[in-house]
Design an enzyme around this catalytic site. Sequence first.
Site, PDB file in Angstrom:
ATOM      1  N   GLY A  38     111.226  21.265 -34.944  1.00  0.00           N
ATOM      2  CA  GLY A  38     111.849  22.434 -35.564  1.00  0.00           C
ATOM      3  C   GLY A  38     112.127  23.497 -34.520  1.00  0.00           C
ATOM      4  CE  LYS A  91      95.238  10.901 -32.800  1.00  0.00           C
ATOM      5  NZ  LYS A  91      94.960  11.534 -31.498  1.00  0.00           N
ATOM      6  CE1 TYR A 145     108.826  10.387 -41.119  1.00  0.00           C
ATOM      7  CE2 TYR A 145     109.942   8.587 -42.240  1.00  0.00           C
ATOM      8  CZ  TYR A 145     109.696   9.933 -42.097  1.00  0.00           C
ATOM      9  OH  TYR A 145     110.310  10.835 -42.937  1.00  0.00           O
ATOM     10  CB  THR A 175     118.079  15.312 -47.498  1.00  0.00           C
ATOM     11  OG1 THR A 175     117.456  14.681 -48.617  1.00  0.00           O
ATOM     12  CG2 THR A 175     118.554  16.692 -47.909  1.00  0.00           C
TER      13      THR A 175
HETATM   14  N1  NAD Z   1     115.697  14.975 -44.026  1.00  0.00           N
HETATM   15  C1  NAD Z   1     115.529  13.851 -44.676  1.00  0.00           C
HETATM   16  O1  NAD Z   1     116.513  13.159 -44.996  1.00  0.00           O
HETATM   17  C2  NAD Z   1     114.148  13.369 -45.061  1.00  0.00           C
HETATM   18  C3  NAD Z   1     114.053  12.162 -45.756  1.00  0.00           C
HETATM   19  C4  NAD Z   1     112.801  11.709 -46.116  1.00  0.00           C
HETATM   20  C5  NAD Z   1     111.667  12.470 -45.840  1.00  0.00           C
HETATM   21  N2  NAD Z   1     111.784  13.635 -45.174  1.00  0.00           N
HETATM   22  C6  NAD Z   1     110.553  14.383 -44.877  1.00  0.00           C
HETATM   23  O2  NAD Z   1     110.747  15.769 -45.068  1.00  0.00           O
HETATM   24  C7  NAD Z   1     110.016  16.516 -44.091  1.00  0.00           C
HETATM   25  C8  NAD Z   1     110.961  17.450 -43.370  1.00  0.00           C
HETATM   26  O3  NAD Z   1     111.974  16.683 -42.724  1.00  0.00           O
HETATM   27  P1  NAD Z   1     113.145  17.364 -41.892  1.00  0.00           P
HETATM   28  O4  NAD Z   1     114.332  16.554 -42.068  1.00  0.00           O
HETATM   29  O5  NAD Z   1     113.185  18.824 -42.182  1.00  0.00           O
HETATM   30  O6  NAD Z   1     112.596  17.109 -40.402  1.00  0.00           O
HETATM   31  P2  NAD Z   1     112.443  18.109 -39.188  1.00  0.00           P
HETATM   32  O7  NAD Z   1     112.028  17.298 -38.019  1.00  0.00           O
HETATM   33  O8  NAD Z   1     113.646  18.978 -39.063  1.00  0.00           O
HETATM   34  O9  NAD Z   1     111.234  19.039 -39.655  1.00  0.00           O
HETATM   35  C9  NAD Z   1     109.891  18.692 -39.514  1.00  0.00           C
HETATM   36  C10 NAD Z   1     109.133  19.952 -39.077  1.00  0.00           C
HETATM   37  O10 NAD Z   1     107.737  19.656 -38.959  1.00  0.00           O
HETATM   38  C11 NAD Z   1     107.254  20.168 -37.726  1.00  0.00           C
HETATM   39  N3  NAD Z   1     106.099  19.324 -37.351  1.00  0.00           N
HETATM   40  C12 NAD Z   1     106.127  18.006 -37.014  1.00  0.00           C
HETATM   41  N4  NAD Z   1     104.874  17.573 -36.766  1.00  0.00           N
HETATM   42  C13 NAD Z   1     104.060  18.625 -36.952  1.00  0.00           C
HETATM   43  C14 NAD Z   1     102.653  18.825 -36.832  1.00  0.00           C
HETATM   44  N5  NAD Z   1     101.828  17.824 -36.473  1.00  0.00           N
HETATM   45  N6  NAD Z   1     102.140  20.048 -37.094  1.00  0.00           N
HETATM   46  C15 NAD Z   1     102.961  21.082 -37.441  1.00  0.00           C
HETATM   47  N7  NAD Z   1     104.288  20.957 -37.570  1.00  0.00           N
HETATM   48  C16 NAD Z   1     104.823  19.752 -37.317  1.00  0.00           C
HETATM   49  C17 NAD Z   1     108.424  20.091 -36.783  1.00  0.00           C
HETATM   50  O11 NAD Z   1     108.328  20.929 -35.670  1.00  0.00           O
HETATM   51  C18 NAD Z   1     109.584  20.468 -37.707  1.00  0.00           C
HETATM   52  O12 NAD Z   1     109.774  21.854 -37.766  1.00  0.00           O
HETATM   53  C19 NAD Z   1     109.344  15.492 -43.183  1.00  0.00           C
HETATM   54  O13 NAD Z   1     108.002  15.329 -43.593  1.00  0.00           O
HETATM   55  C20 NAD Z   1     110.119  14.230 -43.424  1.00  0.00           C
HETATM   56  O14 NAD Z   1     109.324  13.083 -43.245  1.00  0.00           O
HETATM   57  C21 NAD Z   1     113.011  14.092 -44.774  1.00  0.00           C
END
Ligand code: NAD
Length: 316
Positions: A38, A91, A145, A175
């Site tokens: 992020g 983790k 994952y 999404t």
């Molecule tokens: N975007 C999609 O299509 C989609 C689909 C299925 C699931 N998801 C889930 O939705 C959530 C958000 O996805 P996104 O698309 O916004 O991804 P993204 O990578 O933009 O956001 C994930 C955020 O989590 C933070 N992060 C990662 N590991 C971390 C940790 N150990 N501690 C603290 N912060 C941490 C990152 O810095 C980032 O800001 C995720 O859990 C992802 O698995 C997203």
Amino acid sequence: MRKRILVTGGAGFLGSHLIDRLVARGDDVVCIDNLQTGSLQNISHVRDQIAFVEHDIIQPLPELGEFHEIFNLACPASPVHYQVDPIHTFKTSVFGVLNLLELAKKQNCKILQASTSEVYGDPFVHPQPESYWGNVNPIGVRSCYDEGKRGAETLLFDYARMYGVTIKVARIFNTYGPRMDSKDGRVVSNFIVQSLRKKPLTVYGSGEQSRSFCYVEDLIEGFLLLMDTPKVVQGPVNLGNPYEFTMLELAQKVNMHTGNHVPLKFEALPQDDPKQRKPVIEEAQRLLNWIPSVLLDEGLQRTVDYFKNNLSIKSE
Ligand SMILES: NC(=O)c1ccc[n+]([C@@H]2O[C@H](COP(=O)([O-])OP(=O)(O)OC[C@H]3O[C@@H](n4cnc5c(N)ncnc54)[C@H](O)[C@@H]3O)[C@@H](O)[C@H]2O)c1
């Protein structure tokens, strides 16, 4: 009632849109993020209205006061990012979720987990209802994952059974929308960026594999309804758009919306890439009266506009 809400992963793509909605309705938001994928840019416009804590959720959580709700979105979501350090990714889904569940148990607050359609793996059942247990490779390069998220779901349901924690598990299907990371390899942002830069669109495999794409606004609405519903939610809930498109169709649409008719470039399919994905969303309809409302063409246009304004087209 003004709620105090913890959003982990709030500086990411989905998290920042969720925070926008929470701030707009007047909630008191604390965002935890380790900025692995992020960026503070995503929340710069609300930075003075929320509390931001740079922290990795796999470590014990700092003392942050009492919360009404926790939204756990912390986890890198794209293969490019989650495969950089697969052990850390695993983790995040297990130790991180455990830390948050302990907090939810101690404070008696609700917790919503951003789970994923990846729990269905390369599915033998199509479209995928929540009752399908999936077909996931437990030892491949995507397992950190997919199995991490499956392990997280196990923990959530065990905390609900053992300690009565109120859990909400959203299984998110692809999404897309503004603030996607232009470099994380997800197909919508990849195609848009390549098309805007007039570079060939990279299609993996034959391009006949299909996905369904949900616009971010619809998804966040589903999150809020799921967290807020007073109904008992017994299991996970699919959130995604059930309209299915092949990669070739998507490529054609992206070119139409950028106005740049660039050619396609075909490359080998990545390992364990699912051939098709499409959610059954009857559960979300029944429980939440939720269905996505933004059509792919409308969502793509808004996303193309975002990238036009935010991407340095000449930078690569
Ligand atoms: N975007 C999609 O299509 C989609 C689909 C299925 C699931 N998801 C889930 O939705 C959530 C958000 O996805 P996104 O698309 O916004 O991804 P993204 O990578 O933009 O956001 C994930 C955020 O989590 C933070 N992060 C990662 N590991 C971390 C940790 N150990 N501690 C603290 N912060 C941490 C990152 O810095 C980032 O800001 C995720 O859990 C992802 O698995 C997203």
